[in-house]
Design a protein around this motif. Structure first.
Motif, PDB file in Angstrom:
ATOM      1  N   CYS A  62     -60.699-115.582   7.830  1.00 51.58           N
ATOM      2  CA  CYS A  62     -60.227-115.603   6.051  1.00 51.58           C
ATOM      3  C   CYS A  62     -58.503-115.004   6.286  1.00 51.58           C
ATOM      4  N   ARG A  85     -59.506-112.064   2.445  1.00 50.81           N
ATOM      5  CA  ARG A  85     -60.191-110.569   1.455  1.00 50.81           C
ATOM      6  C   ARG A  85     -59.756-109.500   1.758  1.00 50.81           C
ATOM      7  N   ALA A 109     -53.114-119.177   2.282  1.00 48.92           N
ATOM      8  CA  ALA A 109     -54.695-118.918   2.887  1.00 48.92           C
ATOM      9  C   ALA A 109     -54.951-120.093   2.734  1.00 48.92           C
ATOM     10  N   ARG A 129     -56.663-111.732   5.663  1.00 46.37           N
ATOM     11  CA  ARG A 129     -57.019-110.201   5.678  1.00 46.37           C
ATOM     12  C   ARG A 129     -55.926-110.103   4.827  1.00 46.37           C
ATOM     13  N   LEU A 136     -60.657-118.608   2.522  1.00 47.34           N
ATOM     14  CA  LEU A 136     -61.291-116.670   1.608  1.00 47.34           C
ATOM     15  C   LEU A 136     -59.697-116.075   2.238  1.00 47.34           C
ATOM     16  N   GLU A 175     -63.283-110.840  -2.091  1.00 50.59           N
ATOM     17  CA  GLU A 175     -63.159-112.127  -1.289  1.00 50.59           C
ATOM     18  C   GLU A 175     -62.431-112.492  -2.402  1.00 50.59           C
ATOM     19  N   LEU A 228     -57.481-121.638   5.563  1.00 52.00           N
ATOM     20  CA  LEU A 228     -59.045-120.897   5.547  1.00 52.00           C
ATOM     21  C   LEU A 228     -59.084-120.179   4.510  1.00 52.00           C
TER      22      LEU A 228
END
Length: 217
Positions: A105, A142, A133, A107, A140, A187, A138
Motif C-alpha cells: 500500500c 492506508r 498509489a 501508507r 490501496l 483504507e 499500489l
C-alpha cells in the motif's frame, strides 16, 4: 486566492504517467520538505494542530514527539503548499503491509493539516494519495488516526463520517504505530486521476520515501 472546485469524477487511467511533472498553472503542489526552514514550518504546523485537536476533545500521541519527527532531516516528509504556504504535512511511504492490512500500500503517515482549513484540503490530499498509489501500481492507501474510545463516540465519529464521505473505508480499530495507541484504521482505493494535475502539482518522488516510521497519523 479563490480555490477552484476539487475534482471528484472518476477518470480513466492515462497512457503514461510522471511522478514529478510540474504544472505551472496548478493551485497547489505536493513536494518533499527539503530545507531546515520547511521542516521547522511543518513542526510548527503540527504543534498548532495538536493544540487544536486537544481543544476539540480529540486525542494526540501520548509519547511520540511528532514535531521533532518533522524537524528531523532523516524523515522523508512531504508537504501540501499553496503559493508557498504550507497547508499540510505528512510522511508518505511505500509500505509492504501494516499489521492490520494485507498486501502492499501507500501508507499516509502523520498527516496534519493547518488548523482553520476547510475539509476540502483533506479531500484534496485523499485524491492526490489515491492517484499517486495508482501511479505506483499500489492498490490501496492506508492511514491511521488516533481513536482511544469507541469509534461510534463523538467527536471521533464525526471525523470518521467526514473521512468516509471523502472515500475512505474504516477497517475497525486496534493498536497502531510504535506507541501502541489505539487507532482507527483507514483504507482508500487507488485510482488514476490524470486531470488532478491541473489543480495540484505532484513533485514528490516515488513512494519508497520511508519504511522506518510505522507511526499513526
Amino acid at each position: 486566492m479563490s480555490r477552484p472546485p476539487t475534482p471528484l469524477a472518476r477518470e480513466e487511467p492515462p497512457a503514461a504517467t510522471s511522478f514529478a511533472s510540474e504544472h505551472p498553472g496548478a493551485v497547489y503542489a505536493v513536494r518533499m520538505l527539503r530545507t531546515d526552514a520547511e521542516r521547522a514550518e511543518a513542526a510548527a504546523l503540527v504543534q498548532d494542530r495538536q493544540r487544536w485537536l486537544t481543544l476539540c476533545g480529540l486525542p494526540v500521541p501520548a509519547q511520540a514527539d511528532v514535531p521533532a519527527l518533522f524537524r528531523d532531516p532523516h524523515t522523508n516528509s512531504a508537504g501540501l503548499f499553496e503559493d508557498g504556504k504550507l497547508l499540510a504535512c505528512m510522511v508518505p511511504a511505500h509500505d509492504p503491509g501494516l499489521s492490520w492490512g494485507e498486501g502492499p500500500c501507500l501508507r499516509l503517515g502523520r498527516l496534519h493539516t493547518l488548523p482553520g482549513q476547510p475539509d476540502d484540503i483533506t479531500r484534496l490530499i485523499a485524491l492526490w494519495a489515491s492517484d499517486l498509489a495508482a501511479r505506483q501500481s499500489l492498490p490501496l492507501v492506508r492511514a491511521e488516526i488516533l481513536a482511544r474510545h469507541a469509534l461510534q463516540a463523538e467527536p471521533i465519529a464525526a471525523l470518521l463520517r467526514r473521512l468516509t464521505d471523502m472515500g475512505w473505508d474504516v477497517r475497525g480499530s486496534g493498536p497502531g504505530g510504535r506507541e501502541g495507541d489505539r487507532v482507527a484504521r483507514l483504507e482508500l482505493t487507488a485510482e488514476h486521476r490524470p486531470r488532478l494535475s491541473t489543480l495540484i502539482s505532484c513533485q514528490t518522488h516515488a513512494p519508497h520515501l520511508a519504511v522506518e516510521d510505522r507511526s499513526s497519523t
